[in-house]
Design an enzyme around this catalytic site. Structure first.
Site, short mmCIF file in Angstrom:
data_model
loop_
_atom_site.label_atom_id
_atom_site.label_comp_id
_atom_site.label_asym_id
_atom_site.label_seq_id
_atom_site.Cartn_x
_atom_site.Cartn_y
_atom_site.Cartn_z
N GLU A 31 -17.01 -9.66 -9.31
CA GLU A 31 -17.63 -8.98 -9.12
C GLU A 31 -17.13 -7.52 -7.80
OE1 GLU A 31 -20.37 -7.87 -10.28
OE2 GLU A 31 -21.41 -9.90 -10.32
N HIS A 32 -17.80 -6.15 -8.14
CA HIS A 32 -17.14 -4.83 -7.66
C HIS A 32 -15.32 -5.27 -7.41
CE1 HIS A 32 -20.79 -3.51 -4.74
NE2 HIS A 32 -20.86 -4.83 -4.77
N ASP A 34 -14.52 -3.72 -10.50
CA ASP A 34 -14.04 -3.23 -11.72
C ASP A 34 -14.10 -1.25 -11.15
OD1 ASP A 34 -17.27 -2.24 -10.62
OD2 ASP A 34 -17.88 -1.95 -12.52
N GLY A 122 -34.54 -2.69 -10.73
CA GLY A 122 -34.01 -3.57 -10.08
C GLY A 122 -33.58 -4.93 -9.50
N SER A 126 -28.72 -4.05 -14.85
CA SER A 126 -28.60 -2.93 -15.44
C SER A 126 -28.95 -2.19 -16.44
CB SER A 126 -27.05 -2.98 -15.60
OG SER A 126 -25.81 -3.03 -14.54
N SER A 127 -30.34 -1.75 -15.86
CA SER A 127 -31.69 -1.18 -16.84
C SER A 127 -31.01 0.32 -17.25
CB SER A 127 -32.76 -1.31 -16.40
OG SER A 127 -32.74 -1.02 -15.04
N ASP A 172 -20.98 -2.12 -16.35
CA ASP A 172 -22.56 -1.96 -16.90
C ASP A 172 -22.30 -1.13 -18.22
OD1 ASP A 172 -22.39 -3.39 -14.76
OD2 ASP A 172 -24.00 -1.37 -13.40
N TYR A 222 -23.25 0.85 -1.36
CA TYR A 222 -22.42 0.87 -2.77
C TYR A 222 -20.73 1.96 -2.45
CZ TYR A 222 -20.40 0.07 -7.49
OH TYR A 222 -19.84 0.25 -8.78
C1 GLA Z 1 -22.72 -2.37 -10.17
C2 GLA Z 1 -22.25 -1.23 -11.01
C3 GLA Z 1 -21.09 -1.79 -11.16
C4 GLA Z 1 -20.40 -3.05 -10.56
C5 GLA Z 1 -21.42 -3.51 -9.98
C6 GLA Z 1 -20.46 -4.87 -8.70
O1 GLA Z 1 -23.51 -2.97 -11.37
O2 GLA Z 1 -22.76 -0.51 -11.42
O3 GLA Z 1 -19.91 -0.99 -11.74
O4 GLA Z 1 -19.43 -2.12 -9.99
O5 GLA Z 1 -22.08 -3.01 -9.55
O6 GLA Z 1 -19.96 -5.89 -9.38
#
Ligand code: GLA
Length: 390
Positions: A31-32, A34, A122, A126-127, A172, A222
């Protein structure tokens, strides 16, 4: 959901030329990472966006968001970010296609599009990426643009950056387009190489607990995390110019260059970089656990990821922490963590199937009494990525 083609027909009074389904995603670990040249391990799921599309001849784009009951008419000329966010996911992609594929003439006549979906918005599933991918896939088919899935993913990411205003990574869009049934995908975000791994959960299954918290500051935070990571890297590069990305960065260098802080900004930068370096390492180890069939070890790393996201990267929230802390002592939950960007949305849990019902019930009751808020629970399966609907 009713068939999207019929809904299109009902609205526009002619049959669409094609229809596309594009899934949301889960992410097992990574996570975080990419946008920091690390690894991610996502999969496409059985919740999706569907679009049906037909051509116009008057230079307008007619958008119908069926679930919202909203319609928008956008002139094709001079596309720019729109005040209504969902519109940006579509016109942002159109803009990218025109720019990258030099396909203005083909698209300039405009098109009609109907959208529906069942991805809770939300929830961190990733909608928005699913919508962007559905649209670009549909345009690619409709105008024979010959884009590869990776090109489409990258263009959808640009749409998110410049139209939706979130400087997201590639995960995503990549996952939505590349998903395969019952497989997770290890994506190396440094060179975009990827490998599919079967996810054999046997007596376990994946369950998502949705806090139903939608943090309004999520996109600002973010973008801030991204900047903090870039700043940390720059500080290290002053001493170690050979370190080009987080992939070359070692935990020793983080300690040496970032740990001795004299102000709170630097302290935050240290924490962010420490988390990212650890998480990049953790994903690689987790994939080894996965291939060795050691899901207990894999799950343990998910808990570690949560700890890092909560205390170092600071993208969790009390509700997410509560959900993870509540399942942690339960030996039938082998892994759990917050998933996605953070500040709300879901936790992803690997739970023993035989205990699923009891645990879900208990969690729902505990969450309700702690936050006076119902817990939404999603049972997900891993499905194919974006495809045409017959
Ligand atoms: C969101 C972003 C992704 C990724 C995640 C965290 O979903 O769209 O690109 O960075 O947060 O891993």
């Amino acid at each position: 959901m009713l068939p999207i083609r019929s809904l299109f027909f009902n609205h526009f009074n002619y049959a669409p030329l094609l229809a596309v389904q594009s899934p949301g995603r889960i992410n097992l670990i990574g996570e975080h990472t990419d946008y920091n040249h690390g690894f991610v391990l996502p999969a496409a799921i059985d919740k999706y966006i569907q679009v049906a599309i037909g051509k116009r001849t008057d230079g307008f784009i007619h958008l119908v968001a069926l679930d919202l009951g909203e319609t928008m008419i956008i002139p094709f000329e001079n596309l720019k970010p729109h005040p209504t966010q969902w519109v940006n996911y579509i016109i942002g992609v159109v803009y990218e296609v025109i720019e990258k594929k030099n396909s203005k003439d083909a698209l300039a006549q405009g098109f009609d599009i109907c959208i529906q979906g069942n991805i809770p918005s939300g929830a961190g599933l990733s909608s928005s990426a699913a919508l962007e991918c559905a649209v670009i896939f549909a345009l690619n088919e409709l105008y024979a643009l010959q884009l590869t899935k990776m090109e489409m993913a990258l263009m959808a990411q640009q749409a998110e950056h410049y139209f939706a205003g979130v400087k997201c990574g590639l995960m995503d869009m990549f996952a939505s387009l590349h998903g395969q049934k019952n497989k997770v995908i290890l994506l190396d975000c440094a060179n975009l190489a990827y490998t599919y791994y079967p996810l054999a959960l046997n007596e376990y299954s994946i369950v998502l607990f949705d806090t139903q918290i939608k943090h309004v500051l999520a996109s600002t935070e973010y973008n801030t995390r991204r900047i903090e990571c870039e700043s940390g890297l720059q500080i290290v590069q002053e001493k170690y110019p050979a370190v080009k990305t987080f992939r070359e960065l070692t935990i020793e260098q983080v300690e040496e260059c970032l740990a001795s802080n004299h102000n709170s900004t630097n302290a935050k930068i240290y924490q962010r970089c420490k988390y990212v370096v650890e998480e990049i390492e953790r994903v690689q180890l987790a994939v080894k656990d996965l291939t060795a069939g050691n899901m207990q070890a894999f799950g343990k790393k998910m808990f570690e990821t949560h700890e890092g996201l909560s205390t170092l990267y600071e993208v969790s929230c009390p509700e997410l922490d509560f959900l993870v802390d509540s399942v942690k002592p339960n030996k039938n939950v082998i892994g759990a963590r917050m998933m996605g960007g953070g500040f709300g949305g879901c936790t992803i849990n690997i739970i023993k199937k035989s205990e699923l019902e009891a645990i879900s019930k208990e969690m729902a009751a505990n969450y309700l009494s702690a936050y006076q808020q119902p817990l939404a629970i999603y049972h997900t399966s891993i499905e194919a990525g974006t495809h045409l609907i017959a």
